[in-house]
Every structure is written in C-alpha cells, then in structure tokens.
Scaffold this active site. Structure first.
Site: not given
Ligand code: G3H
Ligand code: 13P
Ligand code: ZN
Length: 321
Positions: A81-82, A179, A183, A211, A254, A256, A260
């Site tokens: 990723d990235h 991200h 947002k 994001g 995507n 993430d 979390r």
C-alpha cells in the site's frame, strides 16, 4: 491461495468490489481470514511501509503464510500500500507480494508517469500487478469555489492518458475521499459525477477508492464513552454508497481506519469493564471476533459476499485455457 489483484478485478469489475484491508499484526490477520471465510469473499491484504517497519517484513510474511495454511479456502492478493519506487522493487523482488502500489501522485504528471512506467515494467516481468495513483486525496472543502473544489480530484482526460502511458493495472483516483477519520464535513460525500466521467474515458478499467472507511458514529461514541477523545464530528464514507460506485468501475475499496476503530473500541471497553485484567489474550480474542464480524458486514456492503466460488471457478477456467 495468493493471486494477483488483476485476477480478482477481472472477475469483480462492475459487479462487486474487493475489500482491501491493512494489517499490522496477527490478530488482524486472524480476524481478516476468519471474516472472509464466513462471508465466502475474496479479499486483498494491504501492507503499508509503516506496517513493514512496525512488525518487520519477515514477520508479516510469516503471519500471512501461516494464515493461508490455516484457511486453505481463502483467495486473496498480497499488496504493498502506498509504495515508493524503492519499496516497490523490494516487494517485487521478494517473490511474496502479488501486487504493488506505486504512489507518485505528489509528483508532476510526467514524473508520475515515468516512475510508474518503470515499476510496471519490473512488476509485469514477474507477473505482479501494479496500482498507480493520479490526483490528490483529501482537502476538499465544502465552502471553497467549485473550480478550486475540484482542483485535486482526478482529471478524467489525464487519467486516460496516464493509464495508456504507464500500462498500470488499476488506478487510485481522487473522488472526494481522504485518509483517516475526518473525511467529510456537512453534507459532502463521494463525487459520483467525477467517477462516471473517469469510467467513460476508461471503460472496463478498475478504479481504486482509497480512504473508504465509514467512521461509524456509534463506534466513535463508544470509544469516547470508554475514555477516548476522538472528535465526535468525525465522518467517513457511507458504506451504502459502495453499491453506487461499483457499476462505475470502483473495483478495490481501501479500508484501514475502521479496523483501527474496532481495535480501539474493543480494548478500551475491555479494560474499562475489567480493570483487574492484565491478560492481553482476553481483549485480543474479543478483537479477533469483532474484526471478523466487521469484515462480514463490509463484504455485504461491497457485494463480495458469496463471490469466492465465482473467483475460484474463473481461476480454474483460466488455468485450463
Ligand atoms: O493509507 C494509509 C493506511 O491507512 C496505512 O496507514 O501508513 O499508518 O500504516 P499507515
Ligand atoms: P481509511 O483511512 O479511510 O481507512 O483509508 C485507508 C487507505 O486508503 C489505505 O490505503
Ligand atoms: Zn490509501
């Protein structure tokens, strides 16, 4: 079974999206595989440069290989990723990654093209897929003029040119998301008109939405009620909008931050409710279960639930041909 992202996109395009989740540790990996087996969905494991530093390159590979053995039915891609150019080459040469992202979107167009082209050549020589990025995510504010407001979104004509010049397999596009947990403000959301314009120039070509976390209000409230201090106005992508983006070519989504948040909520609530506990396996186990259920819910929103056998079938037909 590890496959390339291009193989997954061939089956998914226009019908469903593949969830791409970042992992950093064993608990996330176990929840990720368990959830996708419950949903019978294909998926993408994403590894950031930060994750490689945190857990160590070898440890992450070992965790994923172990999970693959524990869940032999799973079909997934392993994706950087990235990535910068150097990390892309490291992953390509490792023989473990089936896909890399080269993120040179901060560079001028010509430089982004040149870097991406070099990565594509090296990756394709080893049968590895490449995701590139054009446009800049985030910073799209409601109260600024329209031209400016669109200044960072991906330009559809440039996107077509970029894909033709680089030969990349998928393109991360800036369509209003950013991200992290913060947002959108007010009534902002995805720029569907922009996605449609890009699809018109690149019919059949897989687009990637970075994001894409939803930052559920309830999750933020629970975290704060258990001692957290997240801004309660945090807002993400409405997961019900995935269904509108998929026919427009969004094939990889995507996520993430939402994972979390699950981790933070489970652990904060656990230690609030069990202050005497110091056995980390108890909240760890609760997290794996909560993360698996979170994956089931996301797979439903991505329409990838139940698509595992469709992918398996397509792969075996490809192998015969
Ligand atoms: O887009 C970035 C991902 O959320 C990964 O984050 O670089 O902190 O691992 P990270
Ligand atoms: P979120 O921060 O919305 O989860 O986005 C993750 C991402 O785009 C990883 O590349
Ligand atoms: Zn991203």
């Amino acid at each position: 079974m590890i496959v390339t992202t291009a193989e997954l996109f061939d089956v998914a395009y226009g019908k469903f999206a593949i969830g791409a989740y970042n992992i950093n540790n064993m608990e996330q990996a176990l929840g990720l595989f368990e959830g996708h087996m419950r949903a019978k969905a294909p998926f993408i494991i994403q590894i950031s440069r930060g994750a490689r530093k945190y857990a160590g390159v070898k440890m992450l590979e070992a965790i994923i290989r172990a999970a693959d053995e524990m869940y032999p039915e799973a079909i997934f891609a392993v994706h950087l990723d990235h990535g910068d150019e150097e990390t892309c080459y490291d992953c390509i040469d490792s023989g473990f990654y089936s896909s890399v992202m080269i993120d040179a979107s901060h560079e001028p167009f010509e430089e982004n093209v040149a870097i991406t082209r070099r990565v594509v050549e090296r990756a394709h020589a080893r049968g590895i897929s490449v995701e590139a990025e054009l446009g800049q995510l985030g910073g799209v504010e409601e109260d600024i003029a329209v031209d400016e407001k669109h200044a960072k979104l991906t330009d559809p004509d440039e996107a077509k040119q970029f894909v033709e010049l680089t030969g990349c397999d998928s393109l991360a596009v800036a369509i209003g998301t950013s991200h992290g947990a913060y947002k959108f403000k007010g009534r902002q959301g995805l720029h569907f008109d922009r996605i449609a314009e890009i699809q018109k120039r690149l019919p059949g070509f897989p687009l990637v939405m970075h994001g894409s976390s939803s930052v559920p209000r309830e999750e933020v409230e629970r975290i704060n009620a258990a001692g957290g201090a997240l801004d309660p106005s945090a807002r993400g992508v409405d997961a019900n909008e995935f269904a509108r983006a998929i026919p427009l070519g969004v094939t990889k989504v995507n996520i993430d931050t939402d994972g979390r948040l699950v981790w933070t909520r489970v652990h904060r609530e656990h230690f609030r409710d069990h202050p005497e506990n110091f056995d980390f396996r108890k909240p760890g186990k609760a997290f794996i279960e909560a993360y698996a259920e979170f994956i089931v819910d996301k797979s439903n929103k991505l329409n990838s639930t139940g698509q595992l056998e469709t992918v398996r079938q397509a792969l075996s037909e490809k192998a015969v041909a």
